[in-house]
Design an enzyme around this catalytic site. Structure first.
Site, PDB file in Angstrom:
ATOM      1  N   MET A   1       0.811  -1.227   0.000  1.00 11.58           N
ATOM      2  CA  MET A   1       0.000   0.000   0.000  1.00 11.58           C
ATOM      3  C   MET A   1       0.846   1.280   0.000  1.00 11.58           C
ATOM      4  O   MET A   1       0.441   2.295   0.550  1.00 11.58           O
ATOM      5  CB  MET A   1      -0.954  -0.005   1.196  1.00 11.58           C
ATOM      6  N   ARG A   2       2.007   1.215  -0.600  1.00 11.15           N
ATOM      7  CA  ARG A   2       2.828   2.432  -0.715  1.00 11.15           C
ATOM      8  C   ARG A   2       3.318   2.594  -2.140  1.00 11.15           C
ATOM      9  O   ARG A   2       3.554   1.603  -2.831  1.00 11.15           O
ATOM     10  CB  ARG A   2       4.028   2.359   0.230  1.00 11.15           C
TER      11      ARG A   2
ATOM     12  N   HIS B   1      -3.662  -4.833  -9.308  1.00 10.41           N
ATOM     13  CA  HIS B   1      -4.572  -3.757  -8.908  1.00 10.41           C
ATOM     14  C   HIS B   1      -6.026  -4.197  -9.156  1.00 10.41           C
ATOM     15  O   HIS B   1      -6.326  -4.753 -10.218  1.00 10.41           O
ATOM     16  CB  HIS B   1      -4.272  -2.491  -9.719  1.00 10.41           C
TER      17      HIS B   1
ATOM     18  N   ILE C   1       5.878   3.214  -5.008  1.00  6.72           N
ATOM     19  CA  ILE C   1       7.305   2.906  -5.177  1.00  6.72           C
ATOM     20  C   ILE C   1       7.991   4.084  -5.868  1.00  6.72           C
ATOM     21  O   ILE C   1       7.472   4.648  -6.833  1.00  6.72           O
ATOM     22  CB  ILE C   1       7.464   1.628  -6.034  1.00  6.72           C
TER      23      ILE C   1
END
Ligand code: GRF
Length: 198
Positions: free
Chosen positions: A97-98, A116, A100
């Protein structure tokens, strides 16, 4: 003829890890010619780490970050080092959930994929199945794409469609999208493993 060596993958996730579990099962059943050499998470309590540890796969909880949606460049550099040390050839974002950024992108050019839960380019960002439901579209789905520095915007590799039913809730729709994710991600990893040996 010698059989090709398994593609070494490193998996990043923040949640329960159902996509990684499906991938791990597919590897175990010989449907994907890959080997998971490291699983890392920004959430030390995440199910994905617990599952990996139970399978005797090396795990690495990332150091705490002051951000919620990205990592400090130093932490990303460290992550890239860990993945390289483990011999990773392909990085798989399975519910990470971050966003890149450059340190990892530069270390793994065209070697990071993400799953996704929408038919990209529609519904980028968080809770894409809710976005689809609210938009009233007749179908949504899931996408595996190469990761670049845009949000969910890298080149699309493969997609699966899921019809939206009139009685769908966000929970039921997400569950059906995840069923498709669990098939799509292993198929794509296998295709990448095959193309590498071509
Ligand atoms: C999946 O829906 C994936 O599409 C999104 O995050 C979710 C991760 O689920 N990027 P899980 O942790 O693999 O169960």
């Amino acid at each position: 003829m010698n059989s090709p060596s398994p593609l070494k993958i490193g998996v990043l996730g923040s949640g329960k890890g159902s996509n990684f579990m499906a991938l791990h099962q597919a590897i175990g059943e010989g449907r994907v010619n890959a080997e998971t050499v490291l699983v890392a998470s920004d959430q030390p309590e995440a199910g994905i780490l617990e599952f990996a540890a139970r399978q005797a796969i090396s795990t690495w909880p990332l150091p705490p970050s002051q951000f919620k949606t990205k990592l400090e460049p130093e932490i990303e550099t460290l992550l890239a080092q860990k993945l390289k040390e483990a011999g990773v050839e392909l990085v798989v974002l399975a519910g990470f959930m971050r966003v890149i950024k450059q340190p990892l992108l530069d270390a793994f050019p065209r070697a990071i994929i993400n799953i996704h839960p929408s038919l990209l380019p529609a519904f980028k960002g968080l809770e894409a199945w809710k976005q689809a439901l609210e938009a009233g579209v007749p179908e949504t789905g899931c996408t595996v794409h190469w990761v670049d520095d845009s949000l969910d915007g890298g080149e699309i590799i493969a997609q699966r469609t899921v019809p939206v039913r009139p009685d769908d809730t966000s929970t039921s729709l997400h569950a059906r999208i995840q069923e498709q994710e669990h098939q799509l991600l292993p198929e794509v990893v296998h295709q990448i493993a095959l193309s590498r040996n071509a």
